[in-house]
Design an enzyme around this catalytic site. Structure first.
Site, PDB file in Angstrom:
ATOM      1  N   SER A   1       1.494  10.439   9.961  1.00  0.00           N
ATOM      2  CA  SER A   1       2.028   9.980  10.238  1.00  0.00           C
ATOM      3  C   SER A   1       3.406  11.689   9.760  1.00  0.00           C
ATOM      4  O   SER A   1       2.695  12.433   9.073  1.00  0.00           O
ATOM      5  CB  SER A   1       2.074   9.447   8.714  1.00  0.00           C
ATOM      6  OG  SER A   1       1.065   8.274   8.454  1.00  0.00           O
TER       7      SER A   1
ATOM      8  N   ASN B   1       1.027  -1.236   0.719  1.00  0.00           N
ATOM      9  CA  ASN B   1      -0.302  -0.282   0.308  1.00  0.00           C
ATOM     10  C   ASN B   1       0.865   0.909  -0.116  1.00  0.00           C
ATOM     11  O   ASN B   1       0.152   2.263  -0.658  1.00  0.00           O
ATOM     12  CB  ASN B   1      -1.198   0.125   1.052  1.00  0.00           C
ATOM     13  CG  ASN B   1      -0.512  -0.037   2.034  1.00  0.00           C
ATOM     14  OD1 ASN B   1       0.782  -0.657   2.892  1.00  0.00           O
ATOM     15  ND2 ASN B   1      -1.262   0.421   3.021  1.00  0.00           N
TER      16      ASN B   1
ATOM     17  N   ARG C   1      10.716   3.410   6.284  1.00  0.00           N
ATOM     18  CA  ARG C   1      10.393   4.059   7.518  1.00  0.00           C
ATOM     19  C   ARG C   1      12.004   2.310   8.498  1.00  0.00           C
ATOM     20  O   ARG C   1      11.957   2.657   9.390  1.00  0.00           O
ATOM     21  CB  ARG C   1       9.509   3.216   8.251  1.00  0.00           C
ATOM     22  CG  ARG C   1       8.298   4.530   7.683  1.00  0.00           C
ATOM     23  CD  ARG C   1       7.241   4.458   8.091  1.00  0.00           C
ATOM     24  NE  ARG C   1       6.746   3.190   8.441  1.00  0.00           N
ATOM     25  CZ  ARG C   1       4.212   3.063   8.825  1.00  0.00           C
ATOM     26  NH1 ARG C   1       4.602   4.638   8.914  1.00  0.00           N
ATOM     27  NH2 ARG C   1       4.989   1.554   8.968  1.00  0.00           N
TER      28      ARG C   1
ATOM     29  N   GLY D   1       2.668  -5.413   7.455  1.00  0.00           N
ATOM     30  CA  GLY D   1       1.552  -6.443   6.560  1.00  0.00           C
ATOM     31  C   GLY D   1       0.097  -6.427   7.277  1.00  0.00           C
ATOM     32  O   GLY D   1       0.174  -5.682   8.525  1.00  0.00           O
ATOM     33  N   SER D   2      -0.789  -7.660   7.141  1.00  0.00           N
ATOM     34  CA  SER D   2      -1.536  -7.781   7.837  1.00  0.00           C
ATOM     35  C   SER D   2      -1.452  -8.580   9.055  1.00  0.00           C
ATOM     36  O   SER D   2      -0.034  -9.250   9.392  1.00  0.00           O
ATOM     37  CB  SER D   2      -2.418  -8.672   6.876  1.00  0.00           C
ATOM     38  OG  SER D   2      -1.843 -10.007   6.311  1.00  0.00           O
TER      39      SER D   2
ATOM     40  N   GLU E   1     -11.349  -4.158   9.174  1.00  0.00           N
ATOM     41  CA  GLU E   1     -10.366  -3.059   8.167  1.00  0.00           C
ATOM     42  C   GLU E   1     -11.384  -3.550   6.547  1.00  0.00           C
ATOM     43  O   GLU E   1     -10.660  -4.026   5.871  1.00  0.00           O
ATOM     44  CB  GLU E   1      -8.413  -4.005   7.889  1.00  0.00           C
ATOM     45  CG  GLU E   1      -7.905  -2.761   7.981  1.00  0.00           C
ATOM     46  CD  GLU E   1      -6.470  -3.281   7.890  1.00  0.00           C
ATOM     47  OE1 GLU E   1      -6.095  -4.276   7.913  1.00  0.00           O
ATOM     48  OE2 GLU E   1      -5.539  -2.284   8.313  1.00  0.00           O
TER      49      GLU E   1
ATOM     50  N   CYS F   1      -2.513   1.677   6.710  1.00  0.00           N
ATOM     51  CA  CYS F   1      -3.425   0.857   8.020  1.00  0.00           C
ATOM     52  C   CYS F   1      -4.290   2.244   9.188  1.00  0.00           C
ATOM     53  O   CYS F   1      -5.090   1.588   9.897  1.00  0.00           O
ATOM     54  CB  CYS F   1      -2.171   0.479   9.009  1.00  0.00           C
ATOM     55  SG  CYS F   1      -0.704   1.651   8.035  1.00  0.00           S
TER      56      CYS F   1
ATOM     57  N   LYS G   1      12.336  -8.118   1.423  1.00  0.00           N
ATOM     58  CA  LYS G   1      11.454  -8.322  -0.038  1.00  0.00           C
ATOM     59  C   LYS G   1      10.101  -7.550   0.323  1.00  0.00           C
ATOM     60  O   LYS G   1       9.344  -7.186   1.430  1.00  0.00           O
ATOM     61  CB  LYS G   1      11.127  -9.422   0.536  1.00  0.00           C
ATOM     62  CG  LYS G   1      10.490 -10.289  -0.299  1.00  0.00           C
ATOM     63  CD  LYS G   1       9.086 -11.809  -0.101  1.00  0.00           C
ATOM     64  CE  LYS G   1       8.053 -10.990   0.298  1.00  0.00           C
ATOM     65  NZ  LYS G   1       7.240 -10.196  -0.895  1.00  0.00           N
ATOM     66  N   PRO G   2       9.473  -6.403  -0.845  1.00  0.00           N
ATOM     67  CA  PRO G   2       8.294  -6.308  -0.969  1.00  0.00           C
ATOM     68  C   PRO G   2       7.718  -6.819  -1.489  1.00  0.00           C
ATOM     69  O   PRO G   2       7.436  -8.051  -2.003  1.00  0.00           O
ATOM     70  CB  PRO G   2       9.265  -4.983  -1.816  1.00  0.00           C
ATOM     71  CG  PRO G   2      10.359  -5.900  -2.934  1.00  0.00           C
ATOM     72  CD  PRO G   2      10.874  -6.724  -1.715  1.00  0.00           C
TER      73      PRO G   2
ATOM     74  N   GLU H   1       4.560  -4.466  12.436  1.00  0.00           N
ATOM     75  CA  GLU H   1       3.727  -2.953  12.746  1.00  0.00           C
ATOM     76  C   GLU H   1       2.202  -3.808  11.255  1.00  0.00           C
ATOM     77  O   GLU H   1       2.259  -3.942   9.827  1.00  0.00           O
ATOM     78  CB  GLU H   1       4.211  -1.662  11.410  1.00  0.00           C
ATOM     79  CG  GLU H   1       5.202  -0.872  11.940  1.00  0.00           C
ATOM     80  CD  GLU H   1       4.813  -0.542  12.675  1.00  0.00           C
ATOM     81  OE1 GLU H   1       3.571  -0.106  13.243  1.00  0.00           O
ATOM     82  OE2 GLU H   1       5.859   0.247  13.422  1.00  0.00           O
ATOM     83  N   LEU H   2       1.041  -3.488  12.066  1.00  0.00           N
ATOM     84  CA  LEU H   2       0.109  -4.838  11.851  1.00  0.00           C
ATOM     85  C   LEU H   2      -1.502  -3.808  11.349  1.00  0.00           C
ATOM     86  O   LEU H   2      -1.058  -3.171  10.847  1.00  0.00           O
ATOM     87  CB  LEU H   2      -0.001  -5.841  11.903  1.00  0.00           C
ATOM     88  CG  LEU H   2       1.781  -6.494  12.947  1.00  0.00           C
ATOM     89  CD1 LEU H   2       0.739  -7.880  14.154  1.00  0.00           C
ATOM     90  CD2 LEU H   2       1.460  -6.931  11.587  1.00  0.00           C
TER      91      LEU H   2
END
Ligand code: NAP
Length: 491
Positions: free
Chosen positions: A454, A164, A172, A241-242, A394, A297, A187-188, A263-264
């Site tokens: 942010s 996203n 970051r 991610g999730s 979400e 998120c 790994k993107p 960071e979920l």
């Protein structure tokens, strides 16, 4: 902004790196395997990038491990200067990076430029932090010995990032890791690898030594990254991610007791009290909901509005959201792009249908958009009942569900009625209420009369099922430092 031409798009994609970046070299995946990157606004293939095997990923970790000792000793000032140069290159190449990002992720060019500026800020901020890694020296309480505390890089890191924010979710982590003296394998997400590969090229040009940053792109993330997480040479896993994937990765990371940052997912409540400036709240809601087309998120997932102002807020928000132009992100005048894929659009469609079936009304939107891409109309849902799934899950799309509350206690209880705890937004003009509510919210961040939180200079992160660890601010570099204590005998 004028429309980006097909030739400009093609040039940018052609020039973009598409290989694996390992030990400072661009290379193909073993066996020459590739994975297709799709343009979500047309569903057409944009480019093919290398599809790493587990052996390729191990080669990337080998390179990170080989570079670690020298990188930890590299002068902090020089580490900072590499980051600073990379920030300057990112800024200088914003136009090109924005086209690449928009093509692979879908968001409008203006939003891509905003992300690029935000992503770059992490390099600028951590360029300044690299020279502020300090320890302490103290007399032991008994007066005899001395205690020395020093901070050292944790060692080779594994970074896994989502689609996203293709650049910022990487910078970051990469910024503070470079500043702290850690090497890394990144790994993107497979939907958006091109922005991360372009970033690797920039860092190499900025003078980052070979092996400090390695990037692997892969179609099978679990199979490719599993062996790295199980490898005792890796020391840290930072994942964005999730929540479901984060939980699985934490279980895997427990084998080697890897240090972990998570960071979920989020389910941000947006509270508007009766005393709020409604126009300011609508303005903040546009940012909190519509930034990144709702695929954030931090996106406001549900609007809880005081009964006295609920109708006014709904009418004004619907007017603003209803006027947004949906379309391909490279076209002039477009405000909202497509969703990332058909699966994500299906989730949004089901959540809206469920809310309407339970009694909500679509004031604007409520349908898929036209065209071949994964478009969904910006939507406002009013009168959403408490049992609608859209309030619990979400959304990750341009849908604003509105519900009302009668008093402050009910508002805070509703806001906290979720397993997530990333961010909340509060609009009120009453200072005492603001502080009471902020203290009562179970989230890592709060936007107070502000629709965006942010900032590279602030600690970003969540509580509860939104994870732990902080990215940005003075706290951001802590994730990449270990503390060593030395007991000194002066007898
Ligand atoms: P995701 O499905 O969890 O994927 C995130 C990353 O994990 C991708 O690179 C994915 O690779 C990889 N991955 C998936 N399964 C894996 C496995 N078994 N082993 C190793 N890697 C694996 O999340 P997403 O759909 O990309 O992103 C949306 C989610 O991210 C939302 O829940 C959102 O709230 C959250 N998010 C959180 C923050 C925050 O700071 N808290 C910021 C942004 C997004 P592939 O996609 O290539 O399979």
């Amino acid at each position: 902004m004028s429309t980006i031409t097909a030739t400009q798009e093609q040039d940018v994609v052609e020039r973009a790196p598409k290989g694996l970046f390992i030990g400072g070299q661009w290379r193909d995946a073993t066996g020459g395997r590739t994975l297709a990157v799709e343009d979500p606004s047309t569903t057409e293939t944009l480019a093919e990038v290398a599809d790493a095997t587990p052996e390729d990923a191990i080669a990337a970790l080998d390179a990170a491990v080989a570079a670690q000792a020298a990188w930890a000793k590299h002068p902090p000032r020089e580490r900072g200067e590499i980051l600073r140069r990379a920030w300057e290159l990112i800024m200088a190449r914003t136009d090109e990076l924005a086209i690449l990002m928009t093509l692979e992720m879908g968001k409008p060019i203006a939003e891509s430029k905003a992300e690029i500026a935000y992503a770059g800020e992490f390099f600028r901020w951590f360029a300044e932090e690299a020279v502020r890694i300090e320890g302490r020296y103290a007399q032991a309480p008994n007066g005899a010995g001395r205690m020395l505390t020093m901070r050292q890089p944790v060692g080779p890191c594994i970074f896994i990032t989502p689609w996203n924010f293709p650049l910022a979710m990487g910078t970051r982590k990469i910024g503070p890791a470079i500043a702290a003296g850690c090497t890394m394998v990144v790994k993107p997400a497979q939907q958006t690898p091109l922005s991360m590969l372009a970033l690797a090229q920039i860092l190499a040009e900025a003078g980052l030594p070979d092996g400090v940053l390695n990037v692997v792109t892969a179609s099978s993330s679990g199979r490719t990254m599993g062996p790295l997480i199980a490898d005792p040479r890796a020391r840290k896993l930072s994942f964005t991610g999730s929540t479901a994937v984060g939980q699985r990765l934490m279980q895997q990371a427990s084998e080697q007791l890897l240090r972990v940052s998570m960071e979920l997912g989020g389910n941000a409540p947006f509270l508007v009290f009766d005393d709020a400036d409604v126009d300011a709240a609508v303005q903040g809601a546009m940012l909190a909901k519509m930034r990144n087309g709702g695929e954030a998120c931090t996106a406001a997932n549900r609007f809880h509005v005081g009964e006295r102002v609920a109708d006014e807020f709904t009418t004004k928000l619907a007017e603003r959201i209803g006027s947004l132009k949906l379309g391909r992100g490279t076209q002039a005048g477009v405000d909202v792009g497509p969703l990332i894929d058909d699966g994500q659009r299906g989730i949004v469609r089901d959540l809206v249908s469920d809310a309407i079936a339970k009694g909500a009304t679509a004031v604007v939107g409520g349908q898929e958009g036209d065209g071949r891409g994964y478009f969904y109309q910006p939507t406002v849902l009013a009168g959403v009942p408490a049992d609608a799934k859209v309030l619990e899950e979400e959304i990750f799309g341009p849908v604003a569900p509105i519900t009302s509350f009668d008093d402050e206690e009910a508002a805070v209880a509703a806001a906290n009625r979720t397993e997530y705890g990333l961010v909340a937004y509060v609009y009120t003009r009453d200072l005492k209420r603001a502080l009471r509510v902020v203290e009562g919210l179970e989230t890592g961040m709060v936007g107070l009369n502000q629709g965006i939180v942010s900032n590279a200079a602030a600690p970003f992160g969540g509580v509860k099922h939104s994870g732990f660890g902080r990215e940005g601010g003075h706290e951001g570099i802590e994730e990449y430092l270990d503390t060593k204590y030395v007991a000194i005998n002066l007898d």
